[in-house]
Design a protein around this motif. Structure first.
Motif, PDB file in Angstrom:
ATOM      1  N   GLY A  24       4.279 -12.414   1.586  1.00 27.19           N
ATOM      2  CA  GLY A  24       3.889 -11.557   2.694  1.00 27.19           C
ATOM      3  C   GLY A  24       4.866 -11.524   3.857  1.00 27.19           C
ATOM      4  N   ASP A  27       6.039  -8.006   4.864  1.00 19.90           N
ATOM      5  CA  ASP A  27       4.934  -7.262   5.471  1.00 19.90           C
ATOM      6  C   ASP A  27       4.650  -7.744   6.891  1.00 19.90           C
ATOM      7  OD1 ASP A  27       4.533  -5.673   3.217  1.00 19.90           O
ATOM      8  OD2 ASP A  27       3.131  -7.108   2.338  1.00 19.90           O
ATOM      9  N   LYS A  28       4.821  -9.033   7.129  1.00 16.43           N
ATOM     10  CA  LYS A  28       4.581  -9.601   8.456  1.00 16.43           C
ATOM     11  C   LYS A  28       5.635  -9.137   9.458  1.00 16.43           C
ATOM     12  CE  LYS A  28       4.306 -14.002  10.915  1.00 16.43           C
ATOM     13  NZ  LYS A  28       4.411 -15.445  10.827  1.00 16.43           N
ATOM     14  N   ALA A  32       6.362  -0.233   7.834  1.00 15.56           N
ATOM     15  CA  ALA A  32       6.558   0.560   6.614  1.00 15.56           C
ATOM     16  C   ALA A  32       7.908   1.280   6.635  1.00 15.56           C
ATOM     17  CB  ALA A  32       5.419   1.560   6.442  1.00 15.56           C
ATOM     18  N   LYS A  35      10.691  -1.272   6.040  1.00 15.47           N
ATOM     19  CA  LYS A  35      10.733  -1.683   4.626  1.00 15.47           C
ATOM     20  C   LYS A  35      11.395  -0.605   3.769  1.00 15.47           C
ATOM     21  CE  LYS A  35       6.391  -2.999   4.505  1.00 15.47           C
ATOM     22  NZ  LYS A  35       5.076  -3.425   4.049  1.00 15.47           N
ATOM     23  N   HIS A  72       5.309  -5.846  14.674  1.00 19.98           N
ATOM     24  CA  HIS A  72       5.200  -4.408  14.402  1.00 19.98           C
ATOM     25  C   HIS A  72       5.192  -3.568  15.672  1.00 19.98           C
ATOM     26  CE1 HIS A  72       3.815  -4.585   9.955  1.00 19.98           C
ATOM     27  NE2 HIS A  72       4.601  -5.595  10.255  1.00 19.98           N
TER      28      HIS A  72
END
Length: 136
Positions: A24, A27-28, A32, A35, A72
């Motif tokens: 993860g 994702d952390k 999006a 990535k 984020h």
């Protein structure tokens, strides 16, 4: 006018190990959009390390570090020429407004072992149309 600066230096091998060990981790740390660019750029550890360092440097410009401002809340993307930019969201955007920071400039570099980012927070207070090299 410069409001504040931030810098961060990270060992690429630390990021590579984190990506390999923790499913993860990406994702952390990455949004999006980040990535997607990471995959398009070949999924290299130095790419993630550069983004990581840029987010840390930008959070230092805000005076918060990562914590009050989340991973984020700061988005690091490169344009077609490869020039990185910072976009602030949520808490990061609120903190920037409180501090009068209207733009964060970012520069990212890396060697085989290290990735570094330097950020400058600016309030854009200089007069429009006035050249910075204008003689008085």
């Amino acid at each position: 006018m410069i409001v504040s600066t931030g810098i961060d230096l990270i060992e690429i091998c630390r990021i590579k190990k984190a990506v390999e060990k923790h499913t993860g981790f990406l994702d952390k740390i990455l949004t999006a959009e980040e990535k997607k660019q990471y995959r398009e750029r070949g999924g290299k550890a130095e790419t993630v390390a550069g983004i990581f360092a840029a987010k840390e440097a930008a959070s230092k410009v805000l005076g918060t570090g990562i914590g009050k401002v989340g991973w984020h809340d700061i988005v690091v993307l490169k344009n077609m020429e490869g020039v990185p930019s910072i976009t602030l969201k949520n808490n990061a955007l609120s903190v920037a407004k409180e501090k009068g920071i209207k733009h964060i400039h970012i520069s990212i570099t890396h060697t085989k072992e290290l990735a570094m980012a330097y950020a400058i927070g600016e309030n854009n207070s200089f007069k429009e149309g006035v050249s910075l090299d204008e003689k008085r």
